[in-house]
Design an enzyme around this catalytic site. Sequence first.
Site, mmCIF file in Angstrom:
data_model
loop_
_atom_site.group_PDB
_atom_site.id
_atom_site.type_symbol
_atom_site.label_atom_id
_atom_site.label_comp_id
_atom_site.label_asym_id
_atom_site.label_seq_id
_atom_site.Cartn_x
_atom_site.Cartn_y
_atom_site.Cartn_z
ATOM 1 N N ARG A 289 43.012 37.875 23.679
ATOM 2 C CA ARG A 289 44.328 37.418 24.168
ATOM 3 C C ARG A 289 44.125 36.234 25.139
ATOM 4 N NH1 ARG A 289 46.581 36.830 29.532
ATOM 5 N NH2 ARG A 289 48.835 36.948 29.362
ATOM 6 N N GLY B 184 51.710 35.527 31.584
ATOM 7 C CA GLY B 184 51.418 34.359 30.756
ATOM 8 C C GLY B 184 52.324 34.210 29.558
ATOM 9 N N THR C 289 51.452 31.238 38.447
ATOM 10 C CA THR C 289 50.945 32.615 38.361
ATOM 11 C C THR C 289 52.087 33.529 37.939
ATOM 12 O OG1 THR C 289 50.266 34.519 39.692
ATOM 13 C CG2 THR C 289 51.135 32.661 40.907
ATOM 14 N N GLY C 290 51.781 34.469 37.056
ATOM 15 C CA GLY C 290 52.813 35.373 36.551
ATOM 16 C C GLY C 290 52.410 35.828 35.167
ATOM 17 N N GLY D 71 46.213 33.693 27.772
ATOM 18 C CA GLY D 71 47.491 33.566 28.467
ATOM 19 C C GLY D 71 47.861 32.118 28.728
ATOM 20 N N ASP D 72 48.715 31.948 29.711
ATOM 21 C CA ASP D 72 49.205 30.614 30.068
ATOM 22 C C ASP D 72 48.164 29.767 30.779
ATOM 23 O OD1 ASP D 72 49.416 32.607 32.158
ATOM 24 O OD2 ASP D 72 50.397 31.073 33.383
ATOM 25 N N THR E 164 46.257 35.740 39.428
ATOM 26 C CA THR E 164 45.695 34.488 38.932
ATOM 27 C C THR E 164 45.433 33.714 40.211
ATOM 28 O OG1 THR E 164 47.001 34.439 36.891
ATOM 29 C CG2 THR E 164 46.335 32.315 37.743
HETATM 30 N N1 GLY Z 1 49.041 34.244 34.242
HETATM 31 C C1 GLY Z 1 47.890 34.931 33.833
HETATM 32 C C2 GLY Z 1 47.979 35.487 32.495
HETATM 33 O O1 GLY Z 1 49.028 35.948 32.072
HETATM 34 O O2 GLY Z 1 46.985 35.484 31.799
#
Ligand code: GLY
Length: 321
Positions: free
Chosen positions: A197, A223, A220-221, A199-200, A169
């Site tokens: 889908r 989500g 970042t990681g 994410g975060d 990310t």
């Molecule tokens: N942090 C990016 C995702 O999981 O989409």
Amino acid sequence: MCTRNPVIVVHGGCGIYKEDFKEVCLLIVKEAALQAYRRVQQGGSALDMVEEASIILENDPHFNAGCGAVLNECGEVELDAMIMDGKSLDTGAVAAVRNIANPTKLARLILEQTNHVMLSDRGASRFAKSVGLPEIPMEFLITERSRERWRTKLSGASTPVDSQIDHGTIGAVALDTDGNVACATSTGGLNNTLVGRIGDTPCIGSGGYADNLSGAVSTTGKGEAIMKITLARLITFYMEQGMSPAEAADTGLQRLLARLQSRAGVIVVNNAGDWTAKFTTENMPWAAVAGDKLYYGIALGEIRNSAIEDTSFQHGARSDI
Ligand code: GLY
């Protein structure tokens, strides 16, 4: 009116980076931080800085955002991004958007030109068209490397090192001379996920948060884990309770690890200009410009620095990878 010393911090995604990726990714995050800093020297705002840095990283195929993003289970690119203004708390975000080169730019247009916070998929595309942001063929966002990884994962074979692509990310946080903070975060998500889908990254408080009362965070990681503890908002909350950016980042990351066994990375700046880049993975390329000095690193505990006038870049050619 008091004038603050501006700060920009940029990350290129946490994970494990292969040796041949480390130097080039570091070079590009440094370039993004320096270009963003130039914006504030020319009178730009914190929002301008984080948008500038994000676009540079989205345009570079080494990162999982914009061109070079990972593919979903159908081999398509769906992008998530958000940008947030710490002065007003105004936010723009896009989720699962297709055929857009710079989702951060689209997110900023949503922030500035609508009463909404987030648009997804078809609605985001309709809005992009209405404001003249060009659609591009999806092929322009797909690299040989992302297609290869998609094929490998589809076949059920394990993908060795380079889980960076599973976590990547990009993001930026900034403080401008007026004392305003901002954040931006952008991603292609995770490899081979279900279509649709999200994410975060585009979710306020998870992929990023910015409030002049405390500071700005980009995460970042994975989500699904970050969303469960709203990591970015958690870190700004810790700063509101009096923690420094470094203490707040460490406390948030340790909570994510203890509660959900999930590793991640964050960049943080507070409203006084203190900043940090922290991660619990092996690597996260990051760079910061503060006090006319460039700081950068990619390994745990690594902080290198140089004067900004000593830094020149040859990078810029967009090679396929
Ligand atoms: N942090 C990016 C995702 O999981 O989409």
